[in-house]
Design a protein around this motif. Sequence first.
Motif, PDB file in Angstrom:
ATOM      1  N   VAL A   7      -1.582  -2.332  13.909  1.00  0.00           N
ATOM      2  CA  VAL A   7      -2.630  -2.551  12.916  1.00  0.00           C
ATOM      3  C   VAL A   7      -2.829  -1.251  12.157  1.00  0.00           C
ATOM      4  CG1 VAL A   7      -5.048  -3.123  12.522  1.00  0.00           C
ATOM      5  CG2 VAL A   7      -3.755  -4.334  14.289  1.00  0.00           C
ATOM      6  N   LEU A   8      -2.644  -1.309  10.847  1.00  0.00           N
ATOM      7  CA  LEU A   8      -2.805  -0.125  10.009  1.00  0.00           C
ATOM      8  C   LEU A   8      -4.164  -0.156   9.337  1.00  0.00           C
ATOM      9  CD1 LEU A   8       0.671   0.221   8.224  1.00  0.00           C
ATOM     10  CD2 LEU A   8      -0.115   1.272  10.352  1.00  0.00           C
ATOM     11  N   THR A   9      -4.804   0.988   9.296  1.00  0.00           N
ATOM     12  CA  THR A   9      -6.048   1.142   8.553  1.00  0.00           C
ATOM     13  C   THR A   9      -5.697   1.591   7.145  1.00  0.00           C
ATOM     14  OG1 THR A   9      -7.260   1.729  10.556  1.00  0.00           O
ATOM     15  CG2 THR A   9      -8.264   2.332   8.451  1.00  0.00           C
ATOM     16  N   VAL A  10      -6.056   0.760   6.177  1.00  0.00           N
ATOM     17  CA  VAL A  10      -5.651   1.006   4.785  1.00  0.00           C
ATOM     18  C   VAL A  10      -6.893   1.279   3.935  1.00  0.00           C
ATOM     19  CG1 VAL A  10      -4.351   0.130   2.823  1.00  0.00           C
ATOM     20  CG2 VAL A  10      -3.744  -0.607   5.134  1.00  0.00           C
ATOM     21  N   PRO A  11      -7.048   2.502   3.419  1.00  0.00           N
ATOM     22  CA  PRO A  11      -8.189   2.775   2.540  1.00  0.00           C
ATOM     23  C   PRO A  11      -8.029   2.071   1.201  1.00  0.00           C
ATOM     24  CG  PRO A  11      -6.932   4.787   3.021  1.00  0.00           C
ATOM     25  CD  PRO A  11      -6.195   3.643   3.626  1.00  0.00           C
ATOM     26  N   ILE A  19      -4.885  -4.053   8.520  1.00  0.00           N
ATOM     27  CA  ILE A  19      -3.777  -4.965   8.212  1.00  0.00           C
ATOM     28  C   ILE A  19      -2.791  -4.963   9.377  1.00  0.00           C
ATOM     29  CG2 ILE A  19      -1.931  -5.552   6.608  1.00  0.00           C
ATOM     30  CD1 ILE A  19      -4.716  -5.781   5.400  1.00  0.00           C
ATOM     31  N   ARG A  20      -2.568  -6.135   9.922  1.00  0.00           N
ATOM     32  CA  ARG A  20      -1.626  -6.284  11.028  1.00  0.00           C
ATOM     33  C   ARG A  20      -0.198  -6.339  10.489  1.00  0.00           C
ATOM     34  NH1 ARG A  20       1.075 -10.445  13.636  1.00  0.00           N
ATOM     35  NH2 ARG A  20       1.281 -10.235  15.908  1.00  0.00           N
ATOM     36  N   VAL A  21       0.668  -5.557  11.093  1.00  0.00           N
ATOM     37  CA  VAL A  21       2.090  -5.539  10.720  1.00  0.00           C
ATOM     38  C   VAL A  21       2.892  -5.917  11.956  1.00  0.00           C
ATOM     39  CG1 VAL A  21       4.011  -4.159   9.854  1.00  0.00           C
ATOM     40  CG2 VAL A  21       1.695  -3.766   8.972  1.00  0.00           C
ATOM     41  N   SER A  22       3.522  -7.069  11.899  1.00  0.00           N
ATOM     42  CA  SER A  22       4.344  -7.521  13.025  1.00  0.00           C
ATOM     43  C   SER A  22       5.735  -6.915  12.944  1.00  0.00           C
ATOM     44  CB  SER A  22       4.439  -9.048  13.018  1.00  0.00           C
ATOM     45  OG  SER A  22       5.081  -9.500  11.839  1.00  0.00           O
ATOM     46  N   SER A  23       6.378  -6.792  14.092  1.00  0.00           N
ATOM     47  CA  SER A  23       7.745  -6.253  14.180  1.00  0.00           C
ATOM     48  C   SER A  23       7.914  -4.964  13.376  1.00  0.00           C
ATOM     49  CB  SER A  23       8.760  -7.302  13.706  1.00  0.00           C
ATOM     50  OG  SER A  23       8.637  -8.502  14.425  1.00  0.00           O
ATOM     51  N   PRO A  24       7.059  -3.977  13.601  1.00  0.00           N
ATOM     52  CA  PRO A  24       7.154  -2.743  12.808  1.00  0.00           C
ATOM     53  C   PRO A  24       8.442  -1.965  13.054  1.00  0.00           C
ATOM     54  CG  PRO A  24       5.660  -2.439  14.655  1.00  0.00           C
ATOM     55  CD  PRO A  24       5.995  -3.895  14.629  1.00  0.00           C
ATOM     56  N   ALA A  31      21.145   2.224   7.081  1.00  0.00           N
ATOM     57  CA  ALA A  31      21.825   3.515   6.949  1.00  0.00           C
ATOM     58  C   ALA A  31      20.911   4.679   7.300  1.00  0.00           C
ATOM     59  CB  ALA A  31      22.356   3.671   5.518  1.00  0.00           C
ATOM     60  N   LEU A  32      19.608   4.486   7.163  1.00  0.00           N
ATOM     61  CA  LEU A  32      18.645   5.558   7.407  1.00  0.00           C
ATOM     62  C   LEU A  32      17.715   5.272   8.580  1.00  0.00           C
ATOM     63  CD1 LEU A  32      17.651   6.338   3.712  1.00  0.00           C
ATOM     64  CD2 LEU A  32      19.258   7.589   5.140  1.00  0.00           C
ATOM     65  N   GLY A  33      17.758   4.055   9.089  1.00  0.00           N
ATOM     66  CA  GLY A  33      16.870   3.699  10.181  1.00  0.00           C
ATOM     67  C   GLY A  33      15.421   3.518   9.769  1.00  0.00           C
ATOM     68  N   ILE A  34      15.170   3.290   8.491  1.00  0.00           N
ATOM     69  CA  ILE A  34      13.800   3.106   8.000  1.00  0.00           C
ATOM     70  C   ILE A  34      13.346   1.693   8.341  1.00  0.00           C
ATOM     71  CG2 ILE A  34      12.330   3.056   5.946  1.00  0.00           C
ATOM     72  CD1 ILE A  34      14.196   5.104   4.689  1.00  0.00           C
ATOM     73  N   THR A  35      12.179   1.593   8.945  1.00  0.00           N
ATOM     74  CA  THR A  35      11.704   0.335   9.501  1.00  0.00           C
ATOM     75  C   THR A  35      10.629  -0.321   8.635  1.00  0.00           C
ATOM     76  OG1 THR A  35       9.927   1.373  10.760  1.00  0.00           O
ATOM     77  CG2 THR A  35      12.115   1.263  11.809  1.00  0.00           C
ATOM     78  N   LYS A  36      10.274  -1.515   9.037  1.00  0.00           N
ATOM     79  CA  LYS A  36       9.180  -2.240   8.387  1.00  0.00           C
ATOM     80  C   LYS A  36       7.866  -1.464   8.519  1.00  0.00           C
ATOM     81  CE  LYS A  36       6.883  -6.789   8.524  1.00  0.00           C
ATOM     82  NZ  LYS A  36       6.906  -8.117   9.186  1.00  0.00           N
ATOM     83  N   GLY A  37       7.650  -0.864   9.672  1.00  0.00           N
ATOM     84  CA  GLY A  37       6.463  -0.033   9.845  1.00  0.00           C
ATOM     85  C   GLY A  37       6.475   1.170   8.926  1.00  0.00           C
ATOM     86  N   ASP A  38       7.647   1.782   8.740  1.00  0.00           N
ATOM     87  CA  ASP A  38       7.765   2.907   7.801  1.00  0.00           C
ATOM     88  C   ASP A  38       7.425   2.462   6.378  1.00  0.00           C
ATOM     89  OD1 ASP A  38       8.636   4.632   9.842  1.00  0.00           O
ATOM     90  OD2 ASP A  38      10.733   4.061   9.526  1.00  0.00           O
ATOM     91  N   LEU A  39       7.912   1.291   5.987  1.00  0.00           N
ATOM     92  CA  LEU A  39       7.619   0.777   4.656  1.00  0.00           C
ATOM     93  C   LEU A  39       6.120   0.566   4.488  1.00  0.00           C
ATOM     94  CD1 LEU A  39       8.274  -0.458   1.901  1.00  0.00           C
ATOM     95  CD2 LEU A  39       8.749  -2.621   3.064  1.00  0.00           C
ATOM     96  N   ALA A  40       5.480  -0.035   5.481  1.00  0.00           N
ATOM     97  CA  ALA A  40       4.037  -0.266   5.394  1.00  0.00           C
ATOM     98  C   ALA A  40       3.288   1.053   5.257  1.00  0.00           C
ATOM     99  CB  ALA A  40       3.561  -1.039   6.613  1.00  0.00           C
TER     100      ALA A  40
END
Length: 343
Positions: A7-11, A19-24, A31-40
Amino acid sequence: MASEAVVLTVPGPHGEREIRVSSPGRVLWPALGITKGDLARYLVDVGGPFVAANGDRPVSLQRFSTDVDGEQFFSKNPPRGVPAFVRSVTVVYPSGRSHPQLVIDEPAAAVWAAQMNTIVFHPWASRAQDPDNPDQLRIDLDPQPGTDFGDAIGVAQELRAVLASAGLTAFVKTSGNRGLHIFAPISPVHEFLDVRHAVIGAARELERRLPDRVTTAWWKEERGRKIFVDYNQANRDRTMAGAYSPRALPHAPVSCPLGWDELEGASPESFTVLSVPERLATVGDPWATMHDDPGSIDVLLGWWERDVAAGLGELPFPPDFPKMPGEPPRVQPSRAKKGDGGR
Protein backbone atom coordinates in the motif's frame (compact mmCIF):
# COMPACT_ATOMS: atom_id res chain seq x y z
CA MET A 1 -3.12 -17.89 -0.85
CA ALA A 2 -3.29 -14.09 -0.73
CA SER A 3 -1.37 -12.31 -3.42
CA GLU A 4 1.59 -10.14 -2.53
CA ALA A 5 0.66 -6.48 -2.29
CA VAL A 6 1.88 -3.15 -0.92
CA VAL A 7 0.00 0.00 0.00
CA LEU A 8 1.54 3.27 -1.13
CA THR A 9 0.79 6.59 0.50
CA VAL A 10 0.29 9.08 -2.33
CA PRO A 11 0.20 12.82 -1.57
CA GLY A 12 -2.15 14.99 -3.60
CA PRO A 13 -4.29 18.11 -3.70
CA HIS A 14 -6.94 16.55 -1.46
CA GLY A 15 -4.54 15.04 1.03
CA GLU A 16 -2.90 11.63 1.15
CA ARG A 17 -4.51 8.55 -0.36
CA GLU A 18 -3.64 4.93 0.24
CA ILE A 19 -3.35 2.98 -3.03
CA ARG A 20 -2.98 -0.78 -3.01
CA VAL A 21 -0.54 -2.18 -5.57
CA SER A 22 -0.76 -5.92 -6.15
CA SER A 23 2.20 -7.99 -7.36
CA PRO A 24 4.69 -5.15 -6.88
CA GLY A 25 7.58 -7.50 -7.62
CA ARG A 26 6.33 -8.31 -11.12
CA VAL A 27 9.08 -7.27 -13.52
CA LEU A 28 7.89 -4.89 -16.24
CA TRP A 29 11.24 -4.04 -17.85
CA PRO A 30 13.18 -7.32 -17.87
CA ALA A 31 16.44 -5.85 -19.13
CA LEU A 32 16.67 -3.62 -16.05
CA GLY A 33 14.62 -5.52 -13.51
CA ILE A 34 12.26 -2.58 -13.01
CA THR A 35 9.08 -3.78 -11.35
CA LYS A 36 5.45 -2.77 -11.08
CA GLY A 37 6.21 -1.44 -7.61
CA ASP A 38 9.05 0.66 -9.04
CA LEU A 39 6.68 2.10 -11.63
CA ALA A 40 4.12 2.99 -8.96
CA ARG A 41 6.79 4.71 -6.87
CA TYR A 42 8.05 6.54 -9.96
CA LEU A 43 4.57 7.97 -10.48
CA VAL A 44 4.49 9.10 -6.85
CA ASP A 45 7.88 10.80 -7.26
CA VAL A 46 6.91 12.67 -10.44
CA GLY A 47 3.26 13.09 -9.46
CA GLY A 48 3.01 16.89 -9.47
CA PRO A 49 4.55 17.57 -12.90
CA PHE A 50 2.88 14.44 -14.31
CA VAL A 51 -0.58 15.68 -13.32
CA ALA A 52 0.21 19.23 -14.45
CA ALA A 53 1.04 17.90 -17.92
CA ASN A 54 -1.57 15.16 -18.29
CA GLY A 55 -4.30 15.96 -15.81
CA ASP A 56 -7.75 17.37 -16.49
CA ARG A 57 -7.71 15.63 -19.89
CA PRO A 58 -9.34 12.51 -21.31
CA VAL A 59 -6.64 9.86 -21.22
CA SER A 60 -6.18 6.48 -22.89
CA LEU A 61 -4.29 3.83 -20.96
CA GLN A 62 -1.79 1.52 -22.67
CA ARG A 63 -1.94 -1.62 -20.52
CA PHE A 64 0.20 -4.78 -20.52
CA SER A 65 -0.68 -8.29 -19.45
CA THR A 66 2.86 -9.20 -18.37
CA ASP A 67 5.88 -7.00 -19.17
CA VAL A 68 6.75 -4.50 -21.91
CA ASP A 69 7.40 -7.36 -24.31
CA GLY A 70 4.03 -8.98 -23.64
CA GLU A 71 0.50 -8.54 -24.89
CA GLN A 72 -0.79 -4.99 -24.74
CA PHE A 73 -4.04 -3.17 -25.33
CA PHE A 74 -5.52 0.31 -25.06
CA SER A 75 -8.21 1.12 -22.51
CA LYS A 76 -10.32 4.06 -23.55
CA ASN A 77 -13.26 3.28 -21.28
CA PRO A 78 -12.35 3.48 -17.58
CA PRO A 79 -11.35 0.03 -16.29
CA ARG A 80 -13.54 -1.76 -13.78
CA GLY A 81 -13.13 -0.83 -10.16
CA VAL A 82 -12.34 2.84 -10.67
CA PRO A 83 -11.98 4.51 -7.25
CA ALA A 84 -14.65 7.04 -6.32
CA PHE A 85 -12.15 9.91 -6.45
CA VAL A 86 -11.29 9.24 -10.12
CA ARG A 87 -13.65 10.85 -12.61
CA SER A 88 -14.35 10.34 -16.31
CA VAL A 89 -15.62 12.50 -19.12
CA THR A 90 -17.60 11.61 -22.23
CA VAL A 91 -15.80 12.26 -25.50
CA VAL A 92 -16.84 11.94 -29.15
CA TYR A 93 -14.67 9.80 -31.43
CA PRO A 94 -14.16 10.32 -35.19
CA SER A 95 -16.81 7.67 -35.85
CA GLY A 96 -19.38 9.84 -34.08
CA ARG A 97 -19.87 7.45 -31.18
CA SER A 98 -19.39 8.63 -27.61
CA HIS A 99 -17.75 6.94 -24.63
CA PRO A 100 -16.35 7.97 -21.25
CA GLN A 101 -12.62 8.23 -20.75
CA LEU A 102 -10.65 8.41 -17.54
CA VAL A 103 -9.41 11.78 -16.27
CA ILE A 104 -6.37 12.01 -14.00
CA ASP A 105 -6.70 14.83 -11.47
CA GLU A 106 -4.13 13.75 -8.89
CA PRO A 107 -1.10 11.45 -8.60
CA ALA A 108 -3.11 8.75 -6.82
CA ALA A 109 -5.18 8.25 -9.99
CA ALA A 110 -1.99 7.61 -11.99
CA VAL A 111 -0.75 5.15 -9.38
CA TRP A 112 -4.10 3.34 -9.48
CA ALA A 113 -3.79 3.15 -13.28
CA ALA A 114 -0.36 1.54 -12.81
CA GLN A 115 -2.01 -0.95 -10.46
CA MET A 116 -4.29 -1.75 -13.42
CA ASN A 117 -1.15 -2.57 -15.46
CA THR A 118 -0.90 0.76 -17.29
CA ILE A 119 2.60 1.67 -18.44
CA VAL A 120 1.98 4.41 -21.03
CA PHE A 121 -0.45 7.31 -20.59
CA HIS A 122 -1.92 9.00 -23.67
CA PRO A 123 -3.71 12.29 -22.84
CA TRP A 124 -5.89 14.21 -25.29
CA ALA A 125 -4.91 17.68 -26.50
CA SER A 126 -8.11 19.08 -24.99
CA ARG A 127 -9.38 19.59 -21.46
CA ALA A 128 -12.07 17.49 -19.82
CA GLN A 129 -14.48 20.43 -19.58
CA ASP A 130 -14.16 21.20 -23.30
CA PRO A 131 -13.00 18.01 -25.05
CA ASP A 132 -13.91 19.20 -28.56
CA ASN A 133 -11.54 22.19 -28.56
CA PRO A 134 -7.81 21.54 -28.00
CA ASP A 135 -5.76 23.85 -25.82
CA GLN A 136 -2.51 22.41 -27.18
CA LEU A 137 -1.13 22.38 -30.70
CA ARG A 138 0.99 19.24 -30.96
CA ILE A 139 3.51 18.27 -33.63
CA ASP A 140 5.34 14.93 -33.77
CA LEU A 141 8.76 14.97 -35.44
CA ASP A 142 9.33 11.39 -36.54
CA PRO A 143 12.81 10.41 -37.86
CA GLN A 144 12.57 8.12 -40.87
CA PRO A 145 15.02 5.30 -41.67
CA GLY A 146 18.46 6.81 -42.23
CA THR A 147 17.83 9.65 -39.79
CA ASP A 148 17.91 9.79 -36.01
CA PHE A 149 17.26 11.88 -32.91
CA GLY A 150 20.19 14.15 -33.73
CA ASP A 151 18.65 15.01 -37.09
CA ALA A 152 15.38 15.88 -35.36
CA ILE A 153 17.07 18.44 -33.10
CA GLY A 154 17.82 20.99 -35.83
CA VAL A 155 14.34 20.49 -37.30
CA ALA A 156 12.78 21.11 -33.89
CA GLN A 157 14.74 24.31 -33.47
CA GLU A 158 13.57 25.57 -36.86
CA LEU A 159 10.00 24.56 -36.04
CA ARG A 160 10.25 26.63 -32.87
CA ALA A 161 11.14 29.61 -35.06
CA VAL A 162 8.25 28.86 -37.43
CA LEU A 163 5.78 28.80 -34.55
CA ALA A 164 7.27 31.95 -33.05
CA SER A 165 6.70 33.76 -36.35
CA ALA A 166 3.04 32.74 -36.02
CA GLY A 167 2.88 34.13 -32.47
CA LEU A 168 3.14 30.80 -30.64
CA THR A 169 5.51 29.69 -27.86
CA ALA A 170 6.89 26.21 -28.40
CA PHE A 171 7.79 23.62 -25.77
CA VAL A 172 9.75 20.44 -26.49
CA LYS A 173 9.98 16.93 -25.06
CA THR A 174 11.55 13.68 -26.08
CA SER A 175 9.08 11.18 -27.47
CA GLY A 176 10.70 8.48 -25.36
CA ASN A 177 11.85 6.83 -28.55
CA ARG A 178 13.70 8.39 -31.52
CA GLY A 179 11.67 11.53 -32.10
CA LEU A 180 10.65 14.83 -30.55
CA HIS A 181 7.27 16.27 -29.64
CA ILE A 182 6.66 20.00 -30.00
CA PHE A 183 3.73 21.52 -28.11
CA ALA A 184 2.36 25.07 -28.15
CA PRO A 185 -0.39 26.26 -25.77
CA ILE A 186 -3.39 27.72 -27.59
CA SER A 187 -6.73 29.20 -26.64
CA PRO A 188 -9.39 26.45 -26.84
CA VAL A 189 -11.60 28.17 -29.39
CA HIS A 190 -11.05 25.91 -32.42
CA GLU A 191 -12.18 22.33 -33.08
CA PHE A 192 -9.73 19.51 -33.86
CA LEU A 193 -10.01 19.83 -37.64
CA ASP A 194 -9.04 23.50 -37.49
CA VAL A 195 -6.07 22.70 -35.26
CA ARG A 196 -5.02 19.95 -37.68
CA HIS A 197 -5.11 22.47 -40.53
CA ALA A 198 -3.03 24.87 -38.44
CA VAL A 199 -0.47 22.10 -37.90
CA ILE A 200 -0.39 21.43 -41.65
CA GLY A 201 0.15 25.14 -42.25
CA ALA A 202 3.15 25.09 -39.90
CA ALA A 203 4.44 21.78 -41.32
CA ARG A 204 4.37 23.04 -44.90
CA GLU A 205 6.20 26.21 -43.89
CA LEU A 206 8.83 24.10 -42.12
CA GLU A 207 9.14 21.90 -45.21
CA ARG A 208 9.69 24.97 -47.38
CA ARG A 209 12.46 26.16 -45.08
CA LEU A 210 14.16 22.75 -44.82
CA PRO A 211 13.23 20.90 -48.03
CA ASP A 212 16.17 18.49 -47.81
CA ARG A 213 15.51 17.55 -44.19
CA VAL A 214 11.73 17.65 -43.68
CA THR A 215 8.74 15.94 -45.30
CA THR A 216 4.98 16.07 -44.88
CA ALA A 217 4.46 13.04 -47.15
CA TRP A 218 1.95 10.67 -45.53
CA TRP A 219 3.08 7.62 -47.50
CA LYS A 220 6.32 6.11 -46.23
CA GLU A 221 7.54 5.33 -49.73
CA GLU A 222 7.63 9.07 -50.47
CA ARG A 223 9.37 10.30 -47.32
CA GLY A 224 12.99 9.44 -48.03
CA ARG A 225 15.70 10.03 -45.42
CA LYS A 226 14.00 12.96 -43.74
CA ILE A 227 12.13 13.94 -40.59
CA PHE A 228 8.40 13.35 -41.06
CA VAL A 229 6.12 15.99 -39.58
CA ASP A 230 3.20 13.85 -38.43
CA TYR A 231 0.30 16.27 -38.77
CA ASN A 232 -2.23 13.50 -38.15
CA GLN A 233 -1.31 13.44 -34.46
CA ALA A 234 -3.41 16.63 -34.26
CA ASN A 235 -6.61 14.73 -35.08
CA ARG A 236 -9.40 13.96 -32.64
CA ASP A 237 -8.64 10.81 -30.62
CA ARG A 238 -4.99 10.85 -31.75
CA THR A 239 -2.64 11.00 -28.81
CA MET A 240 1.05 10.93 -27.97
CA ALA A 241 2.68 9.51 -24.87
CA GLY A 242 2.22 12.16 -22.20
CA ALA A 243 4.97 14.19 -20.59
CA TYR A 244 6.74 12.11 -17.93
CA SER A 245 4.95 8.97 -19.13
CA PRO A 246 7.12 5.87 -19.29
CA ARG A 247 7.42 4.10 -22.64
CA ALA A 248 7.25 0.37 -23.26
CA LEU A 249 10.80 -0.03 -24.54
CA PRO A 250 13.58 -2.17 -23.04
CA HIS A 251 15.54 0.69 -21.41
CA ALA A 252 12.46 2.15 -19.61
CA PRO A 253 12.59 5.59 -21.25
CA VAL A 254 10.36 8.50 -20.32
CA SER A 255 8.86 11.09 -22.63
CA CYS A 256 10.72 13.93 -20.96
CA PRO A 257 10.20 17.71 -21.23
CA LEU A 258 13.38 19.65 -21.93
CA GLY A 259 14.41 23.27 -21.90
CA TRP A 260 15.34 24.51 -25.34
CA ASP A 261 18.85 25.19 -24.05
CA GLU A 262 19.14 21.48 -23.17
CA LEU A 263 18.12 20.13 -26.56
CA GLU A 264 21.43 20.34 -28.41
CA GLY A 265 23.39 17.26 -27.45
CA ALA A 266 20.57 15.68 -25.46
CA SER A 267 20.41 11.88 -25.42
CA PRO A 268 16.89 10.42 -25.14
CA GLU A 269 18.31 7.23 -23.61
CA SER A 270 19.32 9.15 -20.49
CA PHE A 271 15.75 10.08 -19.51
CA THR A 272 14.34 6.98 -17.85
CA VAL A 273 12.10 5.79 -15.04
CA LEU A 274 15.28 5.52 -12.94
CA SER A 275 16.73 8.97 -13.71
CA VAL A 276 13.84 11.39 -14.22
CA PRO A 277 12.79 11.76 -10.54
CA GLU A 278 16.27 13.02 -9.65
CA ARG A 279 16.25 15.27 -12.71
CA LEU A 280 12.99 16.87 -11.59
CA ALA A 281 14.35 17.36 -8.09
CA THR A 282 17.45 19.15 -9.39
CA VAL A 283 16.45 20.80 -12.69
CA GLY A 284 12.72 21.31 -12.15
CA ASP A 285 9.94 21.06 -14.72
CA PRO A 286 10.66 22.92 -18.00
CA TRP A 287 6.91 22.81 -18.80
CA ALA A 288 5.73 24.38 -15.54
CA THR A 289 4.74 27.64 -17.23
CA MET A 290 3.34 26.16 -20.45
CA HIS A 291 -0.23 27.41 -20.12
CA ASP A 292 0.52 30.82 -18.61
CA ASP A 293 0.12 32.61 -21.94
CA PRO A 294 -1.80 30.60 -24.59
CA GLY A 295 -1.59 31.78 -28.18
CA SER A 296 -3.82 31.82 -31.24
CA ILE A 297 -3.71 29.62 -34.34
CA ASP A 298 -5.16 32.36 -36.55
CA VAL A 299 -1.86 33.03 -38.34
CA LEU A 300 -1.34 29.33 -39.03
CA LEU A 301 -4.90 29.04 -40.35
CA GLY A 302 -4.10 31.94 -42.64
CA TRP A 303 -1.12 29.98 -43.95
CA TRP A 304 -3.37 26.95 -44.48
CA GLU A 305 -5.87 29.01 -46.48
CA ARG A 306 -3.06 30.59 -48.51
CA ASP A 307 -1.71 27.16 -49.40
CA VAL A 308 -5.17 25.85 -50.29
CA ALA A 309 -5.64 28.82 -52.63
CA ALA A 310 -2.27 27.94 -54.20
CA GLY A 311 -3.45 24.39 -54.92
CA LEU A 312 -2.14 22.60 -51.83
CA GLY A 313 -5.27 20.98 -50.46
CA GLU A 314 -6.20 18.47 -47.82
CA LEU A 315 -3.81 15.68 -46.82
CA PRO A 316 -4.68 12.03 -46.05
CA PHE A 317 -6.30 11.09 -42.75
CA PRO A 318 -5.58 7.92 -40.77
CA PRO A 319 -7.18 4.79 -42.23
CA ASP A 320 -9.71 4.38 -39.42
CA PHE A 321 -11.21 7.84 -40.01
CA PRO A 322 -14.28 8.36 -42.16
CA LYS A 323 -13.57 9.77 -45.58
CA MET A 324 -13.13 13.52 -45.11
CA PRO A 325 -14.09 16.40 -47.45
CA GLY A 326 -11.37 17.20 -49.96
CA GLU A 327 -9.22 14.28 -48.89
CA PRO A 328 -7.06 12.68 -51.61
CA PRO A 329 -7.44 8.94 -52.33
CA ARG A 330 -6.24 6.66 -49.57
CA VAL A 331 -3.96 4.53 -51.65
CA GLN A 332 -0.18 4.25 -51.83
CA PRO A 333 1.14 6.23 -54.82
CA SER A 334 2.91 3.13 -56.17
CA ARG A 335 -0.37 1.21 -56.12
CA ALA A 336 -2.29 4.10 -57.67
CA LYS A 337 0.12 4.10 -60.59
CA LYS A 338 -0.84 0.48 -61.20
CA GLY A 339 -4.46 1.50 -61.52
CA ASP A 340 -5.71 0.28 -58.17
CA GLY A 341 -7.55 3.52 -57.49
CA GLY A 342 -8.40 4.88 -54.07
CA ARG A 343 -11.16 5.24 -51.64
